[in-house]
Design a protein around this motif. Structure first.
Motif, PDB file in Angstrom:
ATOM      1  N   LYS A 171      62.096  30.750  39.789  1.00  0.00           N
ATOM      2  CA  LYS A 171      62.646  29.396  39.901  1.00  0.00           C
ATOM      3  C   LYS A 171      62.872  28.785  38.521  1.00  0.00           C
ATOM      4  CE  LYS A 171      60.054  26.930  42.649  1.00  0.00           C
ATOM      5  NZ  LYS A 171      59.245  26.277  43.699  1.00  0.00           N
ATOM      6  N   LYS A 172      61.885  28.912  37.629  1.00  0.00           N
ATOM      7  CA  LYS A 172      62.002  28.333  36.285  1.00  0.00           C
ATOM      8  C   LYS A 172      63.163  28.965  35.530  1.00  0.00           C
ATOM      9  CE  LYS A 172      59.497  27.468  31.957  1.00  0.00           C
ATOM     10  NZ  LYS A 172      60.746  27.232  31.304  1.00  0.00           N
ATOM     11  N   GLU A 173      63.294  30.282  35.610  1.00  0.00           N
ATOM     12  CA  GLU A 173      64.373  30.972  34.912  1.00  0.00           C
ATOM     13  C   GLU A 173      65.736  30.482  35.399  1.00  0.00           C
ATOM     14  OE1 GLU A 173      66.135  35.500  34.492  1.00  0.00           O
ATOM     15  OE2 GLU A 173      63.991  35.245  34.895  1.00  0.00           O
ATOM     16  N   PHE A 174      65.888  30.321  36.709  1.00  0.00           N
ATOM     17  CA  PHE A 174      67.160  29.852  37.255  1.00  0.00           C
ATOM     18  C   PHE A 174      67.421  28.401  36.854  1.00  0.00           C
ATOM     19  CE2 PHE A 174      69.772  27.930  40.609  1.00  0.00           C
ATOM     20  CZ  PHE A 174      70.896  28.726  40.490  1.00  0.00           C
ATOM     21  N   GLU A 175      66.418  27.544  36.967  1.00  0.00           N
ATOM     22  CA  GLU A 175      66.583  26.147  36.591  1.00  0.00           C
ATOM     23  C   GLU A 175      66.922  26.011  35.102  1.00  0.00           C
ATOM     24  OE1 GLU A 175      63.005  24.260  37.956  1.00  0.00           O
ATOM     25  OE2 GLU A 175      63.570  24.513  40.061  1.00  0.00           O
ATOM     26  N   ASP A 176      66.292  26.821  34.253  1.00  0.00           N
ATOM     27  CA  ASP A 176      66.619  26.813  32.821  1.00  0.00           C
ATOM     28  C   ASP A 176      68.066  27.231  32.593  1.00  0.00           C
ATOM     29  OD1 ASP A 176      64.071  25.987  32.211  1.00  0.00           O
ATOM     30  OD2 ASP A 176      63.388  27.954  31.475  1.00  0.00           O
ATOM     31  N   PRO A 214      59.861  35.171  51.502  1.00  0.00           N
ATOM     32  CA  PRO A 214      59.328  35.865  50.338  1.00  0.00           C
ATOM     33  C   PRO A 214      59.607  37.368  50.415  1.00  0.00           C
ATOM     34  CG  PRO A 214      57.547  35.295  51.826  1.00  0.00           C
ATOM     35  CD  PRO A 214      58.798  34.673  52.380  1.00  0.00           C
ATOM     36  N   PRO A 215      59.856  37.983  49.277  1.00  0.00           N
ATOM     37  CA  PRO A 215      60.071  39.435  49.298  1.00  0.00           C
ATOM     38  C   PRO A 215      58.765  40.156  49.622  1.00  0.00           C
ATOM     39  CG  PRO A 215      59.933  38.653  47.046  1.00  0.00           C
ATOM     40  CD  PRO A 215      59.887  37.438  47.924  1.00  0.00           C
ATOM     41  N   HIS A 251      71.770  31.888  48.523  1.00  0.00           N
ATOM     42  CA  HIS A 251      70.706  32.710  49.081  1.00  0.00           C
ATOM     43  C   HIS A 251      70.216  33.523  47.893  1.00  0.00           C
ATOM     44  CE1 HIS A 251      69.389  36.067  52.040  1.00  0.00           C
ATOM     45  NE2 HIS A 251      68.431  35.624  51.292  1.00  0.00           N
ATOM     46  N   PHE A 252      69.013  33.250  47.460  1.00  0.00           N
ATOM     47  CA  PHE A 252      68.478  33.800  46.221  1.00  0.00           C
ATOM     48  C   PHE A 252      67.405  34.830  46.548  1.00  0.00           C
ATOM     49  CE2 PHE A 252      66.557  34.103  42.200  1.00  0.00           C
ATOM     50  CZ  PHE A 252      67.309  33.408  41.257  1.00  0.00           C
ATOM     51  N   LYS A 253      67.682  36.085  46.243  1.00  0.00           N
ATOM     52  CA  LYS A 253      66.703  37.151  46.494  1.00  0.00           C
ATOM     53  C   LYS A 253      66.079  37.575  45.168  1.00  0.00           C
ATOM     54  CE  LYS A 253      69.506  39.122  50.175  1.00  0.00           C
ATOM     55  NZ  LYS A 253      70.919  39.043  49.889  1.00  0.00           N
ATOM     56  N   PHE A 254      64.835  38.005  45.246  1.00  0.00           N
ATOM     57  CA  PHE A 254      64.177  38.562  44.065  1.00  0.00           C
ATOM     58  C   PHE A 254      63.182  39.616  44.517  1.00  0.00           C
ATOM     59  CE2 PHE A 254      61.970  34.766  45.371  1.00  0.00           C
ATOM     60  CZ  PHE A 254      60.629  35.068  45.270  1.00  0.00           C
ATOM     61  N   LEU A 255      62.725  40.402  43.575  1.00  0.00           N
ATOM     62  CA  LEU A 255      61.870  41.549  43.885  1.00  0.00           C
ATOM     63  C   LEU A 255      60.429  41.140  44.178  1.00  0.00           C
ATOM     64  CD1 LEU A 255      63.232  43.990  41.164  1.00  0.00           C
ATOM     65  CD2 LEU A 255      63.752  43.976  43.611  1.00  0.00           C
ATOM     66  N   PRO A 256      59.742  41.931  44.980  1.00  0.00           N
ATOM     67  CA  PRO A 256      58.358  41.608  45.331  1.00  0.00           C
ATOM     68  C   PRO A 256      57.425  41.492  44.127  1.00  0.00           C
ATOM     69  CG  PRO A 256      59.185  43.330  46.760  1.00  0.00           C
ATOM     70  CD  PRO A 256      60.218  43.114  45.687  1.00  0.00           C
ATOM     71  N   ASN A 257      57.719  42.203  43.050  1.00  0.00           N
ATOM     72  CA  ASN A 257      56.844  42.149  41.880  1.00  0.00           C
ATOM     73  C   ASN A 257      57.165  40.975  40.954  1.00  0.00           C
ATOM     74  OD1 ASN A 257      59.273  43.232  41.003  1.00  0.00           O
ATOM     75  ND2 ASN A 257      58.323  44.588  39.517  1.00  0.00           N
ATOM     76  N   GLU A 258      58.162  40.162  41.305  1.00  0.00           N
ATOM     77  CA  GLU A 258      58.515  38.996  40.503  1.00  0.00           C
ATOM     78  C   GLU A 258      57.798  37.766  41.039  1.00  0.00           C
ATOM     79  OE1 GLU A 258      62.916  39.475  38.845  1.00  0.00           O
ATOM     80  OE2 GLU A 258      62.848  39.660  41.031  1.00  0.00           O
ATOM     81  N   ASP A 259      57.368  36.905  40.127  1.00  0.00           N
ATOM     82  CA  ASP A 259      56.653  35.690  40.485  1.00  0.00           C
ATOM     83  C   ASP A 259      57.659  34.596  40.866  1.00  0.00           C
ATOM     84  OD1 ASP A 259      55.499  32.886  39.246  1.00  0.00           O
ATOM     85  OD2 ASP A 259      53.950  34.107  40.232  1.00  0.00           O
TER      86      ASP A 259
END
Length: 171
Positions: free
Chosen positions: A49-54, A83-84, A36-44
């Motif tokens: 996704k790209k950062e995690f996949e990298d 979505p946040p 379960h992957f959460k991220f902040l509303p101001n993050e794209d």
């Protein structure tokens, strides 16, 4: 990021999950972790996704087996995506809830909510959302409960906020 489900086993069934899960003597050839992957509303979302996949790719390069059998990252399993969202604390709906809570002699606490909620579905459609409800404990557990007095008070606050909000045309 929360690893909510981990499944290891042998073989693969029609859904891509391990087929045999009941023999502890077998060495798993398939292992799945659902996060379960959460991220902040101001993050794209695409950048997250790209950062995690990298990260997964670079980590897999450090292990011979994974370098030859790279992990597969799938997003929005079962079409589920929350979505946040970040509703302005000065939004009219928030102010209505605050005023209604104060009328009952309570000092409301306006803060962020760090879990999934149906509010994400509204936010995804461009609507403002607020998470508000009664107190309790044990969410999603066998002993989950809601305090009855809190539920009654919450119902009063929501009813008063709806009346206030429906008369408010400035937001």
């Amino acid at each position: 990021m929360n690893p909510g489900v981990a499944i290891g086993g042998t073989g693969v069934d029609a859904t891509g999950r391990p087929a045999i899960l009941t023999n502890p003597a077998m060495i798993p050839d398939n292992f799945i972790v659902d996060f379960h992957f959460k991220f902040l509303p101001n993050e794209d979302y695409s950048e997250v996704k790209k950062e995690f996949e990298d990260f997964v790719h670079h980590w897999a390069q450090t292990i011979d087996f994974l370098r030859e059998n790279p992990p597969l990252v799938q997003w929005e399993l079962g079409g589920v995506y929350f979505p946040p969202f970040d509703t302005d604390p000065h939004h009219g709906l928030v102010r209505s809830l605050v005023r209604s809570t104060e009328r009952l002699g309570r000092m409301p606490e306006v803060k962020g909510f760090t879990a999934c909620s149906d509010g994400a579905n509204y936010a995804a459609q461009g609507m403002s959302a607020v998470v508000y409800g009664p107190s309790g404990d044990g969410m999603h557990g066998y002993d989950e409960y809601v305090d009855i007095a809190s539920m009654i008070e919450c119902s009063k606050v929501i009813a008063a906020a709806v009346v206030d909000w429906c008369g408010n045309t400035s937001d």
